[in-house]
Design a protein around this motif. Structure first.
Motif, PDB file in Angstrom:
ATOM      1  N   ASP A 202       0.825  -1.231  -0.052  1.00  0.00           N
ATOM      2  CA  ASP A 202       0.003  -0.116   0.038  1.00  0.00           C
ATOM      3  C   ASP A 202       0.793   1.187   0.092  1.00  0.00           C
ATOM      4  OD1 ASP A 202      -2.463  -1.525   0.082  1.00  0.00           O
ATOM      5  OD2 ASP A 202      -2.106  -1.808   2.196  1.00  0.00           O
ATOM      6  N   LEU A 203       1.945   1.337   0.605  1.00  0.00           N
ATOM      7  CA  LEU A 203       2.741   2.542   0.967  1.00  0.00           C
ATOM      8  C   LEU A 203       3.673   2.821  -0.125  1.00  0.00           C
ATOM      9  CD1 LEU A 203       3.699   2.264   4.728  1.00  0.00           C
ATOM     10  CD2 LEU A 203       2.083   3.857   3.622  1.00  0.00           C
ATOM     11  N   LYS A 204       3.828   1.489  -1.204  1.00  0.00           N
ATOM     12  CA  LYS A 204       4.629   1.898  -2.319  1.00  0.00           C
ATOM     13  C   LYS A 204       3.876   2.825  -3.158  1.00  0.00           C
ATOM     14  CE  LYS A 204       7.176  -2.442  -3.039  1.00  0.00           C
ATOM     15  NZ  LYS A 204       7.218  -3.808  -3.714  1.00  0.00           N
ATOM     16  N   ILE A 205       2.564   2.938  -3.195  1.00  0.00           N
ATOM     17  CA  ILE A 205       1.983   3.983  -3.950  1.00  0.00           C
ATOM     18  C   ILE A 205       2.439   5.296  -3.939  1.00  0.00           C
ATOM     19  CG2 ILE A 205      -0.518   4.945  -3.988  1.00  0.00           C
ATOM     20  CD1 ILE A 205      -1.868   2.298  -3.382  1.00  0.00           C
ATOM     21  N   ILE A 206       2.977   5.646  -2.512  1.00  0.00           N
ATOM     22  CA  ILE A 206       3.362   7.000  -2.501  1.00  0.00           C
ATOM     23  C   ILE A 206       4.800   6.992  -2.283  1.00  0.00           C
ATOM     24  CG2 ILE A 206       0.994   7.778  -1.107  1.00  0.00           C
ATOM     25  CD1 ILE A 206       2.802   7.529   1.412  1.00  0.00           C
ATOM     26  N   GLU A 207       5.614   6.073  -2.503  1.00  0.00           N
ATOM     27  CA  GLU A 207       7.118   6.152  -2.355  1.00  0.00           C
ATOM     28  C   GLU A 207       7.500   7.428  -3.418  1.00  0.00           C
ATOM     29  OE1 GLU A 207      11.189   3.725  -3.189  1.00  0.00           O
ATOM     30  OE2 GLU A 207       9.112   2.871  -3.781  1.00  0.00           O
ATOM     31  N   PRO A 208       7.003   7.413  -4.620  1.00  0.00           N
ATOM     32  CA  PRO A 208       7.671   8.409  -5.341  1.00  0.00           C
ATOM     33  C   PRO A 208       6.965   9.866  -5.130  1.00  0.00           C
ATOM     34  CG  PRO A 208       5.985   7.328  -6.765  1.00  0.00           C
ATOM     35  CD  PRO A 208       6.305   6.618  -5.363  1.00  0.00           C
ATOM     36  N   VAL A 209       5.870   9.910  -4.496  1.00  0.00           N
ATOM     37  CA  VAL A 209       5.044  11.144  -3.986  1.00  0.00           C
ATOM     38  C   VAL A 209       6.021  11.655  -2.636  1.00  0.00           C
ATOM     39  CG1 VAL A 209       3.091  12.213  -3.182  1.00  0.00           C
ATOM     40  CG2 VAL A 209       2.825  10.336  -4.775  1.00  0.00           C
ATOM     41  N   VAL A 210       6.340  11.007  -1.839  1.00  0.00           N
ATOM     42  CA  VAL A 210       7.183  11.463  -0.867  1.00  0.00           C
ATOM     43  C   VAL A 210       8.311  12.029  -1.129  1.00  0.00           C
ATOM     44  CG1 VAL A 210       8.650  10.619   1.139  1.00  0.00           C
ATOM     45  CG2 VAL A 210       6.451   9.602   0.574  1.00  0.00           C
ATOM     46  N   HIS A 211       8.931  11.613  -2.084  1.00  0.00           N
ATOM     47  CA  HIS A 211      10.481  12.289  -2.672  1.00  0.00           C
ATOM     48  C   HIS A 211       9.857  13.677  -3.511  1.00  0.00           C
ATOM     49  CE1 HIS A 211      13.018   9.063  -1.861  1.00  0.00           C
ATOM     50  NE2 HIS A 211      12.165   8.208  -2.215  1.00  0.00           N
ATOM     51  N   SER A 313      -4.236   8.298  -8.810  1.00  0.00           N
ATOM     52  CA  SER A 313      -2.954   8.134  -9.522  1.00  0.00           C
ATOM     53  C   SER A 313      -1.872   8.721  -8.755  1.00  0.00           C
ATOM     54  CB  SER A 313      -3.081   8.890 -10.883  1.00  0.00           C
ATOM     55  OG  SER A 313      -3.330  10.363 -10.668  1.00  0.00           O
ATOM     56  N   GLU A 314      -0.531   8.556  -9.136  1.00  0.00           N
ATOM     57  CA  GLU A 314       0.373   9.428  -8.391  1.00  0.00           C
ATOM     58  C   GLU A 314       0.217  10.988  -8.526  1.00  0.00           C
ATOM     59  OE1 GLU A 314       5.227  10.331  -9.341  1.00  0.00           O
ATOM     60  OE2 GLU A 314       4.418   8.280  -9.751  1.00  0.00           O
ATOM     61  N   GLN A 315      -0.011  11.512  -9.712  1.00  0.00           N
ATOM     62  CA  GLN A 315      -0.325  12.907  -9.745  1.00  0.00           C
ATOM     63  C   GLN A 315      -1.189  13.371  -8.849  1.00  0.00           C
ATOM     64  OE1 GLN A 315       1.873  14.670 -11.619  1.00  0.00           O
ATOM     65  NE2 GLN A 315       1.065  16.615 -10.725  1.00  0.00           N
ATOM     66  N   ASP A 316      -2.318  12.369  -8.611  1.00  0.00           N
ATOM     67  CA  ASP A 316      -3.583  12.850  -7.605  1.00  0.00           C
ATOM     68  C   ASP A 316      -2.903  12.961  -6.359  1.00  0.00           C
ATOM     69  OD1 ASP A 316      -5.450  12.868  -9.656  1.00  0.00           O
ATOM     70  OD2 ASP A 316      -6.373  10.801  -9.098  1.00  0.00           O
ATOM     71  N   TRP A 317      -2.141  12.235  -5.831  1.00  0.00           N
ATOM     72  CA  TRP A 317      -1.658  12.233  -4.550  1.00  0.00           C
ATOM     73  C   TRP A 317      -0.691  13.750  -4.347  1.00  0.00           C
ATOM     74  CZ3 TRP A 317      -2.296   9.754  -0.136  1.00  0.00           C
ATOM     75  CH2 TRP A 317      -3.186   8.469  -0.249  1.00  0.00           C
ATOM     76  N   PHE A 318       0.103  13.671  -5.517  1.00  0.00           N
ATOM     77  CA  PHE A 318       1.159  14.776  -5.300  1.00  0.00           C
ATOM     78  C   PHE A 318       0.174  16.272  -5.462  1.00  0.00           C
ATOM     79  CE2 PHE A 318       3.605  18.309  -7.633  1.00  0.00           C
ATOM     80  CZ  PHE A 318       4.655  18.195  -6.637  1.00  0.00           C
ATOM     81  N   ASP A 319      -0.752  16.520  -6.363  1.00  0.00           N
ATOM     82  CA  ASP A 319      -1.584  17.631  -6.307  1.00  0.00           C
ATOM     83  C   ASP A 319      -2.316  17.702  -4.856  1.00  0.00           C
ATOM     84  OD1 ASP A 319      -0.591  18.007  -8.772  1.00  0.00           O
ATOM     85  OD2 ASP A 319      -2.289  17.187  -9.846  1.00  0.00           O
TER      86      ASP A 319
END
Length: 378
Positions: A202-211, A313-319
């Motif tokens: 589950d947390l892999k979803i946000i790994e790139p977002v964290v950075h 999506s990753e972009q959703d998380w970042f935004d």
């Protein structure tokens, strides 16, 4: 005019203190406080981190007589018995004995889709296809007269085993959550997650977002409580909290982490679709906004951009995280709206009456699953 007889319910735990707190203790406490029904929860241990030992001890001659005497004494006063999911055949046989001898309905309470435990979850070794624990659990579902579950999805999943299923959502005791101290005022925006050690996927979803978030927002800090995967360790401004506390102290323990934003990433799977909205709910109790995957009960609970943010999506998380980091008013407004919804829809002092209605219906119907003599059930 005769007064309505109060339902008397005997609650028998099998799981750790955390699950007991939300699925048993919150409701039994609220039942007493509101005079909704008579409730007795056996063997409550606030520090229990594993399955309850009575299931093993019932087959041990050193403990059997005392345990059976307690169960017999309390079940004679009950109109209904509610047990969490059994792991041991001897424990299930004992529950069936109580049902048959006292001629009262037996209810199984469950908060997970154990039939679809993913392979990356350690529990898959326990509940996988062909395991004895899975067989005992399914036998319990079929021998029970009713089920109480935490989400509509679980009611659908277990409908093949039991016809009488009631949904009672996890609920907060606002008398506890309203009196917490949780603002640090340390000049950072803390994005927090709290959970066990089985959420790496589950947390892999946000790994790139964290950075990406840390690179864009110099005041942002991520805090992971209890379970932090290896791929998020050792990163500057990523905090790991490994401490544990007793479940009755957990609300203040969580509040003291000083989260400004809570997150709930989930892989879209049958197992996770059965998960309750518990992370959103706890964040709502703290009055902070939640950013969650658009999965299962979270998707059913959160009204987008009103009392939380849903991501696909990753972009959703970042935004979504960037928006909340940059806008204190939005954080405050969304957290307040989430708290208001929790008070209305997930307040134990209100939902205890839903629990009471379920128990009254079950008790009035009586045992519906006919079983052989206890010595033949094995």
């Amino acid at each position: 005019m005769s007064l309505e007889k109060q339902i008397s319910a005997l609650f028998i735990p099998t799981t750790n203190a955390g699950v007991q707190q939300y699925r048993f203790t919150n409701f039994t406490t609220a039942a007493f406080r509101n005079k909704a029904f008579n409730a007795l929860q056996l063997w409550w241990d606030k520090s229990l981190v594993e399955t309850h030992p009575w299931e093993v001890e019932i087959d041990d001659a050193a403990y059997r007589h005392r345990l059976k005497a307690e169960l017999d004494s309390h079940s004679k006063e009950a109109d209904v018995i509610i047990s969490q999911m059994c792991h041991m055949e001897g424990a299930l046989i004992e529950l069936v004995r109580l049902k048959v001898e006292n001629k009262i309905p037996l209810v199984v309470e469950i908060d997970d889709n154990m039939l679809a435990t993913p392979t990356y979850n350690p529990a898959s070794a326990v509940y996988g296809q062909g395991s004895p624990f899975r067989r005992v659990a399914i036998d319990q579902f079929r021998m029970s007269d009713a089920m109480i579950v935490s989400t509509p999805y679980l009611a659908e999943v277990y409908s093949e085993f039991c016809k009488n299923i009631y949904v009672v959502p996890n609920s907060l005791d606002m008398r506890v959550w309203d009196n917490l101290r949780h603002k640090r005022n340390d000049g950072v925006i803390r994005i927090g997650w709290a959970g066990g050690a089985s959420h790496d996927e589950d947390l892999k979803i946000i790994e790139p977002v964290v950075h990406r978030i840390l690179a864009k927002h110099p005041t942002a800090v991520f805090t992971f409580v209890h379970g932090i995967p290896k791929f998020l360790r050792g990163i500057p401004r990523v905090e790991a909290v490994y401490d544990f506390t007793r479940i009755d102290r957990y609300p203040q323990f969580l509040a003291s982490r000083g989260f400004d934003i809570g997150i709930a990433p989930l892989v879209d799977s049958s197992f996770n679709r059965g998960k309750s909205n518990l992370r959103w709910l706890e964040y709502a109790g703290l009055g902070i906004p939640c950013v969650a995957s658009k999965v299962g009960h979270f998707a059913e609970t959160i009204t987008q951009a009103e009392d939380g943010l849903l991501c696909e999506s990753e972009q959703d998380w970042f935004d979504s995280l960037s928006f909340l980091i940059s806008d204190e008013n939005a954080r405050r407004k969304m957290g307040k709206a989430a708290n208001k919804k929790a008070r209305k829809d997930f307040n134990v002092d209100l939902n205890v009456w839903t629990y009471k209605e379920a128990l009254a219906d079950i008790a009035a119907r009586g045992p519906v699953i006919k079983l052989p003599e206890v010595q033949e059930v094995a």
